[in-house]
Design a protein around this motif. Structure first.
Motif, PDB file in Angstrom:
ATOM      1  N   VAL A  35       0.626  -1.346  -0.029  1.00  0.00           N
ATOM      2  CA  VAL A  35      -0.252  -0.176   0.082  1.00  0.00           C
ATOM      3  C   VAL A  35       0.793   1.437   0.204  1.00  0.00           C
ATOM      4  CG1 VAL A  35      -1.595   1.348   1.250  1.00  0.00           C
ATOM      5  CG2 VAL A  35      -2.073  -0.913   1.061  1.00  0.00           C
ATOM      6  N   ALA A  36       1.999   1.148   0.807  1.00  0.00           N
ATOM      7  CA  ALA A  36       2.708   2.186   0.672  1.00  0.00           C
ATOM      8  C   ALA A  36       3.407   2.442  -0.649  1.00  0.00           C
ATOM      9  CB  ALA A  36       3.914   2.295   1.581  1.00  0.00           C
ATOM     10  N   MET A  37       3.957   1.547  -1.189  1.00  0.00           N
ATOM     11  CA  MET A  37       4.569   1.673  -2.500  1.00  0.00           C
ATOM     12  C   MET A  37       3.399   2.432  -3.472  1.00  0.00           C
ATOM     13  SD  MET A  37       5.542  -1.260  -5.298  1.00  0.00           S
ATOM     14  CE  MET A  37       6.486  -2.171  -4.051  1.00  0.00           C
ATOM     15  N   PHE A  38       2.114   1.805  -3.423  1.00  0.00           N
ATOM     16  CA  PHE A  38       1.037   2.416  -4.337  1.00  0.00           C
ATOM     17  C   PHE A  38       0.620   3.904  -3.943  1.00  0.00           C
ATOM     18  CE2 PHE A  38      -3.395   3.110  -5.074  1.00  0.00           C
ATOM     19  CZ  PHE A  38      -3.560   2.697  -6.409  1.00  0.00           C
ATOM     20  N   VAL A  39       0.660   4.401  -2.808  1.00  0.00           N
ATOM     21  CA  VAL A  39       0.476   5.591  -2.464  1.00  0.00           C
ATOM     22  C   VAL A  39       1.713   6.485  -2.962  1.00  0.00           C
ATOM     23  CG1 VAL A  39       0.177   7.183  -0.443  1.00  0.00           C
ATOM     24  CG2 VAL A  39      -0.740   4.981  -0.291  1.00  0.00           C
ATOM     25  N   GLY A  40       2.765   6.086  -2.841  1.00  0.00           N
ATOM     26  CA  GLY A  40       3.864   6.863  -3.152  1.00  0.00           C
ATOM     27  C   GLY A  40       3.874   7.007  -5.005  1.00  0.00           C
ATOM     28  N   GLN A  41       3.429   6.002  -5.277  1.00  0.00           N
ATOM     29  CA  GLN A  41       3.371   5.876  -6.884  1.00  0.00           C
ATOM     30  C   GLN A  41       2.226   7.086  -7.374  1.00  0.00           C
ATOM     31  OE1 GLN A  41       2.830   1.816  -8.251  1.00  0.00           O
ATOM     32  NE2 GLN A  41       5.152   1.540  -8.225  1.00  0.00           N
ATOM     33  N   ILE A  42       0.942   6.635  -6.818  1.00  0.00           N
ATOM     34  CA  ILE A  42      -0.145   7.589  -6.981  1.00  0.00           C
ATOM     35  C   ILE A  42       0.217   8.956  -6.562  1.00  0.00           C
ATOM     36  CG2 ILE A  42      -2.761   8.193  -6.274  1.00  0.00           C
ATOM     37  CD1 ILE A  42      -2.100   5.916  -8.302  1.00  0.00           C
ATOM     38  N   VAL A  46      -0.567  12.587  -8.907  1.00  0.00           N
ATOM     39  CA  VAL A  46      -1.516  13.473  -8.200  1.00  0.00           C
ATOM     40  C   VAL A  46      -0.708  14.892  -8.117  1.00  0.00           C
ATOM     41  CG1 VAL A  46      -2.517  14.488  -6.322  1.00  0.00           C
ATOM     42  CG2 VAL A  46      -3.027  12.108  -6.926  1.00  0.00           C
ATOM     43  N   LEU A  47       0.642  14.813  -7.878  1.00  0.00           N
ATOM     44  CA  LEU A  47       1.280  15.978  -7.679  1.00  0.00           C
ATOM     45  C   LEU A  47       1.585  16.574  -9.204  1.00  0.00           C
ATOM     46  CD1 LEU A  47       3.382  17.832  -6.134  1.00  0.00           C
ATOM     47  CD2 LEU A  47       5.230  16.520  -6.498  1.00  0.00           C
ATOM     48  N   VAL A  48       1.956  15.888 -10.283  1.00  0.00           N
ATOM     49  CA  VAL A  48       1.942  16.297 -11.550  1.00  0.00           C
ATOM     50  C   VAL A  48       0.689  16.843 -12.015  1.00  0.00           C
ATOM     51  CG1 VAL A  48       2.301  15.496 -13.798  1.00  0.00           C
ATOM     52  CG2 VAL A  48       3.669  14.634 -12.196  1.00  0.00           C
ATOM     53  N   ALA A  49      -0.400  16.287 -11.674  1.00  0.00           N
ATOM     54  CA  ALA A  49      -1.682  16.726 -11.949  1.00  0.00           C
ATOM     55  C   ALA A  49      -2.038  18.102 -11.429  1.00  0.00           C
ATOM     56  CB  ALA A  49      -2.920  16.056 -11.707  1.00  0.00           C
ATOM     57  N   ALA A  50      -1.542  18.302  -9.942  1.00  0.00           N
ATOM     58  CA  ALA A  50      -1.758  19.640  -9.207  1.00  0.00           C
ATOM     59  C   ALA A  50      -0.788  20.564  -9.922  1.00  0.00           C
ATOM     60  CB  ALA A  50      -1.419  19.413  -8.033  1.00  0.00           C
ATOM     61  N   ILE A  61      -6.479  12.272 -13.593  1.00  0.00           N
ATOM     62  CA  ILE A  61      -5.545  11.541 -13.040  1.00  0.00           C
ATOM     63  C   ILE A  61      -4.899  10.448 -13.769  1.00  0.00           C
ATOM     64  CG2 ILE A  61      -4.423  10.263 -10.973  1.00  0.00           C
ATOM     65  CD1 ILE A  61      -6.272  11.817  -9.237  1.00  0.00           C
ATOM     66  N   GLN A  62      -5.939   9.651 -14.546  1.00  0.00           N
ATOM     67  CA  GLN A  62      -5.764   8.675 -15.356  1.00  0.00           C
ATOM     68  C   GLN A  62      -4.995   9.129 -16.598  1.00  0.00           C
ATOM     69  OE1 GLN A  62      -9.758   7.124 -15.828  1.00  0.00           O
ATOM     70  NE2 GLN A  62      -9.229   5.286 -14.212  1.00  0.00           N
ATOM     71  N   VAL A  63      -5.264  10.252 -17.097  1.00  0.00           N
ATOM     72  CA  VAL A  63      -4.967  10.917 -18.376  1.00  0.00           C
ATOM     73  C   VAL A  63      -3.360  11.179 -18.189  1.00  0.00           C
ATOM     74  CG1 VAL A  63      -4.831  12.613 -20.040  1.00  0.00           C
ATOM     75  CG2 VAL A  63      -7.123  11.699 -19.444  1.00  0.00           C
ATOM     76  N   VAL A  64      -3.060  11.804 -17.132  1.00  0.00           N
ATOM     77  CA  VAL A  64      -1.862  12.310 -16.651  1.00  0.00           C
ATOM     78  C   VAL A  64      -0.872  10.957 -16.410  1.00  0.00           C
ATOM     79  CG1 VAL A  64      -0.242  13.419 -14.970  1.00  0.00           C
ATOM     80  CG2 VAL A  64      -2.273  14.455 -15.947  1.00  0.00           C
ATOM     81  N   GLY A  65      -1.598   9.904 -15.812  1.00  0.00           N
ATOM     82  CA  GLY A  65      -0.744   8.662 -15.275  1.00  0.00           C
ATOM     83  C   GLY A  65      -0.043   7.891 -16.510  1.00  0.00           C
ATOM     84  N   ARG A  66      -0.854   8.378 -17.842  1.00  0.00           N
ATOM     85  CA  ARG A  66      -0.630   7.560 -18.864  1.00  0.00           C
ATOM     86  C   ARG A  66       0.586   8.212 -19.557  1.00  0.00           C
ATOM     87  NH1 ARG A  66      -6.338   7.506 -19.823  1.00  0.00           N
ATOM     88  NH2 ARG A  66      -7.401   5.620 -18.960  1.00  0.00           N
ATOM     89  N   GLU A  67       0.820   9.316 -19.254  1.00  0.00           N
ATOM     90  CA  GLU A  67       1.948   9.644 -19.887  1.00  0.00           C
ATOM     91  C   GLU A  67       3.428   9.135 -19.619  1.00  0.00           C
ATOM     92  OE1 GLU A  67       1.890  13.940 -18.873  1.00  0.00           O
ATOM     93  OE2 GLU A  67      -0.253  14.314 -19.945  1.00  0.00           O
ATOM     94  N   PRO A  68       4.315   9.110 -20.537  1.00  0.00           N
ATOM     95  CA  PRO A  68       5.518   8.401 -20.007  1.00  0.00           C
ATOM     96  C   PRO A  68       6.525   9.063 -18.921  1.00  0.00           C
ATOM     97  CG  PRO A  68       5.529   8.559 -22.478  1.00  0.00           C
ATOM     98  CD  PRO A  68       4.220   9.134 -21.953  1.00  0.00           C
ATOM     99  N   SER A  74       6.314   8.109 -11.268  1.00  0.00           N
ATOM    100  CA  SER A  74       5.424   7.520 -10.502  1.00  0.00           C
ATOM    101  C   SER A  74       6.120   6.061 -10.106  1.00  0.00           C
ATOM    102  CB  SER A  74       4.126   6.805 -11.096  1.00  0.00           C
ATOM    103  OG  SER A  74       3.433   6.167 -10.394  1.00  0.00           O
ATOM    104  N   VAL A  75       6.734   5.278 -10.883  1.00  0.00           N
ATOM    105  CA  VAL A  75       7.599   4.189 -10.547  1.00  0.00           C
ATOM    106  C   VAL A  75       8.613   4.403  -9.752  1.00  0.00           C
ATOM    107  CG1 VAL A  75       9.163   2.240 -11.499  1.00  0.00           C
ATOM    108  CG2 VAL A  75       6.783   3.044 -12.548  1.00  0.00           C
ATOM    109  N   ILE A  76       9.360   5.497  -9.623  1.00  0.00           N
ATOM    110  CA  ILE A  76      10.567   6.191  -8.923  1.00  0.00           C
ATOM    111  C   ILE A  76      10.106   6.443  -7.827  1.00  0.00           C
ATOM    112  CG2 ILE A  76      12.418   7.837  -8.969  1.00  0.00           C
ATOM    113  CD1 ILE A  76      12.489   7.892 -12.061  1.00  0.00           C
TER     114      ILE A  76
END
Length: 254
Positions: A35-42, A46-50, A61-68, A74-76
């Motif tokens: 869950v911590a990993m997931f929260v860090g990724q999400i 969210v930060l990029v979208a904000a 959030i889904q649209v932004v999350g699909r960008e390379p 997010s993975v980092i």
């Protein structure tokens, strides 16, 4: 001497209880780490979208999350979140972080054995894929990596998938989960199998064929983690596997 006096027998020194979470403790903490990993990724998405002033809605959030670039970030960002959660779980047990996760460098022979086994395993699956007329790499990953290359996010994606992702996943699966479950009633074989299954579930974006390949590779990583008593070994093997796939897909596959 008191040690020879029956009225004063020497004190019995009980062996120290291993400071390891067992089956349920490892399972619950493993869920917390995931869950911590997931929260860090999400959180990165969210930060990029904000920063772009987009509305905090699922669609945005889904649209932004699909960008390379965003996906790579997010993975980092999942890595520090994972390490922090694992550190907390181990610190509560007052155990050594390095020893708990077996962060010991393997010998060159162990590294060579692990690499040769991985290469043979990948070649078997590659041959099966070609025989069945399947793609060697999932289509959506091919599109993502080539899009990232064209949009200038190649190095960021390379770091995300070849460094951050292997470290996060190995610390969780072959590090924390294997350590606790191998000390439980599961033993080493059960720990290798169950941690590999959990690692496979993390890759549910793939179809059943690729999930079977992930499981096979996970079993090999688990065996090498046990044989070498080294998490660094599986991190390196995982990184080499991902690095090869990313480079071949991004550039040579063009």
């Amino acid at each position: 001497m008191d040690s020879l006096n029956p009225d004063h027998p020497p004190p019995i020194i009980m062996p120290a209880t291993p400071r390891v979470w067992k089956f349920w403790g490892t399972a619950l903490w493993g869920l917390f780490i995931f869950v911590a990993m997931f929260v860090g990724q999400i959180g990165a998405v969210v930060l990029v979208a904000a920063q772009r002033g987009l509305p905090m809605e699922l669609a945005s959030i889904q649209v932004v999350g699909r960008e390379p670039q965003t996906l790579a970030l997010s993975v980092i960002m999942g890595l520090p979140a994972t390490l922090l959660a694992v550190w907390l779980a181990i610190a509560i047990k007052k155990a050594s972080f390095v020893d708990y996760l077996a962060l010991h460098w393997p010998s060159w022979k162990q590294l060579l054995l692990g690499a040769v086994g991985l290469i043979l395993l990948v070649l078997v699956w590659e041959t099966m894929s070609r025989a069945l007329g399947r793609e060697a790499t999932p289509g959506f990953m091919t599109d993502l990596l080539k899009s990232g290359r064209d949009k200038g996010a190649a190095l960021l994606l390379l770091f995300a998938f070849s460094v951050a992702a292997p470290m996060s996943e190995e610390v969780l699966a072959r590090g924390f989960l294997f350590r606790g479950w191998s000390a439980s009633f599961l033993g080493v074989p059960g720990a290798i199998l169950l941690s590999s299954l959990v690692w496979t579930i993390v890759h549910l974006q793939y179809d059943l064929y690729f999930l079977a390949e992930v499981l096979a590779i996970g079993l090999w990583f688990g065996y090498m983690r046990y044989r070498a008593n080294s998490l660094w070994l599986t991190i390196v093997l995982h990184a080499l596997n991902n690095l090869t796939a990313v480079v071949l897909t991004m550039w040579l596959g063009a």
